[in-house]
Design a protein around this motif. Structure first.
Motif, PDB file in Angstrom:
ATOM      1  N   MET A 255       0.904  -1.102  -0.368  1.00 49.07           N
ATOM      2  CA  MET A 255      -0.417   0.914   0.068  1.00 49.07           C
ATOM      3  C   MET A 255       0.790   1.113   0.219  1.00 49.07           C
ATOM      4  SD  MET A 255      -2.670  -0.879  -0.095  1.00 49.07           S
ATOM      5  CE  MET A 255      -4.506  -0.133   0.589  1.00 49.07           C
ATOM      6  N   LYS A 256       2.095   1.438  -0.399  1.00 47.08           N
ATOM      7  CA  LYS A 256       2.865   2.627  -1.196  1.00 47.08           C
ATOM      8  C   LYS A 256       3.319   3.137  -2.743  1.00 47.08           C
ATOM      9  CE  LYS A 256       6.184   1.250   1.879  1.00 47.08           C
ATOM     10  NZ  LYS A 256       7.623   1.015   2.635  1.00 47.08           N
ATOM     11  N   PHE A 257       2.327   3.902  -3.155  1.00 46.23           N
ATOM     12  CA  PHE A 257       3.380   4.574  -4.249  1.00 46.23           C
ATOM     13  C   PHE A 257       4.992   4.466  -4.926  1.00 46.23           C
ATOM     14  CE2 PHE A 257      -1.323   6.677  -4.248  1.00 46.23           C
ATOM     15  CZ  PHE A 257      -1.694   6.564  -5.839  1.00 46.23           C
ATOM     16  N   ALA A 258       4.779   3.697  -6.105  1.00 45.29           N
ATOM     17  CA  ALA A 258       6.691   3.912  -6.483  1.00 45.29           C
ATOM     18  C   ALA A 258       6.661   5.501  -7.033  1.00 45.29           C
ATOM     19  CB  ALA A 258       6.817   2.407  -7.295  1.00 45.29           C
ATOM     20  N   THR A 259       7.021   6.157  -6.574  1.00 41.73           N
ATOM     21  CA  THR A 259       7.498   7.371  -6.449  1.00 41.73           C
ATOM     22  C   THR A 259       7.544   7.194  -7.910  1.00 41.73           C
ATOM     23  OG1 THR A 259       7.859   8.225  -4.355  1.00 41.73           O
ATOM     24  CG2 THR A 259       7.872   9.620  -6.103  1.00 41.73           C
ATOM     25  N   GLU A 260       9.198   7.147  -8.182  1.00 37.89           N
ATOM     26  CA  GLU A 260       9.360   7.536  -9.679  1.00 37.89           C
ATOM     27  C   GLU A 260       8.662   6.567 -10.268  1.00 37.89           C
ATOM     28  OE1 GLU A 260      12.750  10.159 -10.180  1.00 37.89           O
ATOM     29  OE2 GLU A 260      11.215  10.109  -8.228  1.00 37.89           O
ATOM     30  N   SER A 261       7.882   5.489 -10.225  1.00 37.39           N
ATOM     31  CA  SER A 261       7.807   5.061 -11.238  1.00 37.39           C
ATOM     32  C   SER A 261       6.259   5.511 -11.679  1.00 37.39           C
ATOM     33  CB  SER A 261       7.457   3.641 -10.653  1.00 37.39           C
ATOM     34  OG  SER A 261       8.113   2.724 -11.309  1.00 37.39           O
TER      35      SER A 261
END
Length: 513
Positions: free
Chosen positions: A242-248
């Protein structure tokens, strides 16, 4: 008892071989891309509904962390809520609104239109994927680092295999240390190797625009690219749990602006980065991918995106991934059932072997999950051929053998057609009451040889006597021989000489001309 004359048997065999070898129109072949699955449903209707509600609860109550600033703006602008803890939460109504506008029927284009894939309903397509860092050398029984040449060779082989419907990058080019050059050469090697739809990833958002300069050249210009985008972005936009992969996420935003279809890929591992129960792993994957649906459609309503629930399984004794397990097969089939529930184009992983070589263990691992994924109606079955050592190794021979294996899987997907002709009562009456007492030479049998039955290219169905007479052929040796036969031929997808020269003048291409 009626005896079959040996000469008639021999003549019948020759006739059957001739019929089997005759070319067929695509819609007459016994198996092909886009057959409809959906016969298998591991979840009850109540189970599907409970998973859906639990996913909505997770999005509303837990939310996702680490969205990039641009993503926060996009999501909150659509109605998501940024909490004081930095997590973005998704009201139920927002998710439902975005599901209502999400693309249902999408086409993934090939560079050759004959390789286009329609992702609709329960239409099934098998292909490669992954980021293996090793190549399995069957002849030496060892693993070595994968190279750009290996990636190109795998694409060339996949281009020749009827039951491999798309080619997503299967290996990392470990001989190219610069990440931008690796991304660039991955696109070049895949597209130069096959005219089937290609999937790829980008290491850094700053590389995307420059890679699209190459893509536009291959396509014949930006307008031609946008009309027929033949590459999709495999995007791990979340880091479970439940975390976004910021750079992706930033990569995904750029790909959407460039008109590239995206695979919204959530790849938690049950017992490690996802709940250990199979149902719980599905809930988390569904929640994360629903967040992706909101993200994409808040940017571009109806944009082509694949609901990529890819949860994997752990061997709970060690914590290591177990891609070839029965639990993995169930997990993938359950995810497919959720795609059907939402009516969204869906993709997940199957066909992975934990075995290190294409042996009997690999056979049961690859077959079990490929058949179950197909029967469940999964639109895009990734990792379906070639993957060993729980995604660490890619094997060319296994890719070739996988074509046979997937052919059998597709025949299971096609199912059994029951018609007045196929129940065969009139034929039974004539054969049993008036005829020879067998069906070997009957016109119905000969007429169905190509359209009802599929025959392995390399699999051995000879008798032990015939096998000995043929020199006791070994399956892996035959696969290796076919690999070499394909690779001595020039690529059928090669770029025109003037285009290739122009590409090489502009970009640091590492693959030999």
């Amino acid at each position: 008892m009626n005896e079959i004359n040996p000469s008639r048997r021999s003549g019948g065999r020759a006739a059957r071989h001739a019929l089997r070898a005759a070319p067929l129109a695509e819609d007459r072949r016994p198996v092909r891309a886009g057959l409809s699955g959906g016969q298998y449903a591991p979840l009850t209707e109540a189970g599907v509904a409970r998973i859906h509600q639990a996913a909505l609860d997770a999005l509303e109550q837990i939310g996702l962390a680490d969205a990039p600033e641009s993503g926060v703006e996009i999501l909150t602008g659509a109605g998501a809520v940024l909490g004081d803890d930095g997590r973005i939460r998704f009201p139920r109504a927002l998710v439902e609104d975005m599901l209502a506008v999400a693309a249902r029927d999408i086409t993934l284009c090939g560079r050759d239109p004959k390789n286009d894939l329609l992702l609709s309903g329960t239409r099934v397509h098998y292909g490669t994927a992954g980021a293996a860092v090793h190549v399995v050398d069957v002849e030496k029984r060892e693993y070595r680092d994968s190279t750009v040449q290996d990636l190109f060779d795998a694409a060339r082989i996949a281009d020749r295999l009827d039951n491999i419907h798309f080619f997503q990058r299967a290996m990392v080019c470990r001989d190219i240390t610069d990440n931008f050059e690796m991304d660039l050469n991955t696109i070049y090697a895949c597209c130069r190797g096959t005219t089937k739809h290609v999937g790829t990833s980008f290491t850094d958002p700053d590389f995307v625009d420059r890679c699209f300069d190459l893509i536009h050249m291959i396509a014949g210009g930006e307008e031609a690219w946008r009309a027929r985008p033949f590459i999709s972005n495999s995007n791990c936009f979340v880091v479970p749990p439940m975390k976004f992969a910021t750079e992706s996420c930033r990569v995904m935003e750029k790909c959407i602006r460039h008109g590239m279809p995206v695979l919204l890929l959530s790849a938690g591992q049950a017992g490690a980065t996802a709940p250990a129960p199979i149902a719980g792993a599905i809930v988390q994957a569904v929640a994360e991918c629903l967040a992706g649906v909101v993200y994409v459609n808040a940017m571009a309503p109806g944009f082509p995106a694949i609901f990529g629930t890819w949860p994997f399984v752990s061997d709970l004794r060690t914590g290591a991934m177990s891609g070839g397990s029965g639990e993995q097969a169930l997990l993938t089939a359950g995810c497919a059932q959720m795609h059907r529930f939402y009516g969204l184009p869906g993709g997940a992983a199957a066909g992975i072997a934990d075995a290190k070589l294409p042996d009997m263990q690999a056979g049961w691992e690859q077959a079990t999950s490929n058949v179950m994924a197909g029967l469940s109606g999964l639109n895009m079955i990734y990792e379906a051929a070639g993957m060993h050592a729980s995604l660490l190794g890619f094997c060319m021979e296994s890719l070739i053998l996988g074509d046979d294996l997937i052919g059998q899987s597709l025949r299971c997907v096609r199912g059994i057609e029951v018609t007045e002709d196929s129940v065969s009562l009139d034929v039974m009456r004539r054969v049993c009451l008036d005829g020879p007492g067998h069906y070997l030479g009957h016109e119905q049998t000969l007429g169905l040889m190509q359209t009802e039955y599929i025959y392995p290219s390399l699999g051995d169905r000879t008798s032990p006597k015939e096998w000995v007479e043929q020199g006791r052929p070994d399956l892996l040796q035959k696969a290796t021989a076919r690999k070499h036969a394909i690779l001595v031929e020039p690529s059928r997808a090669a770029f025109p000489t003037d285009l290739d020269t122009a590409i090489r003048a502009r970009f640091p291409i590492r693959l030999p001309a």
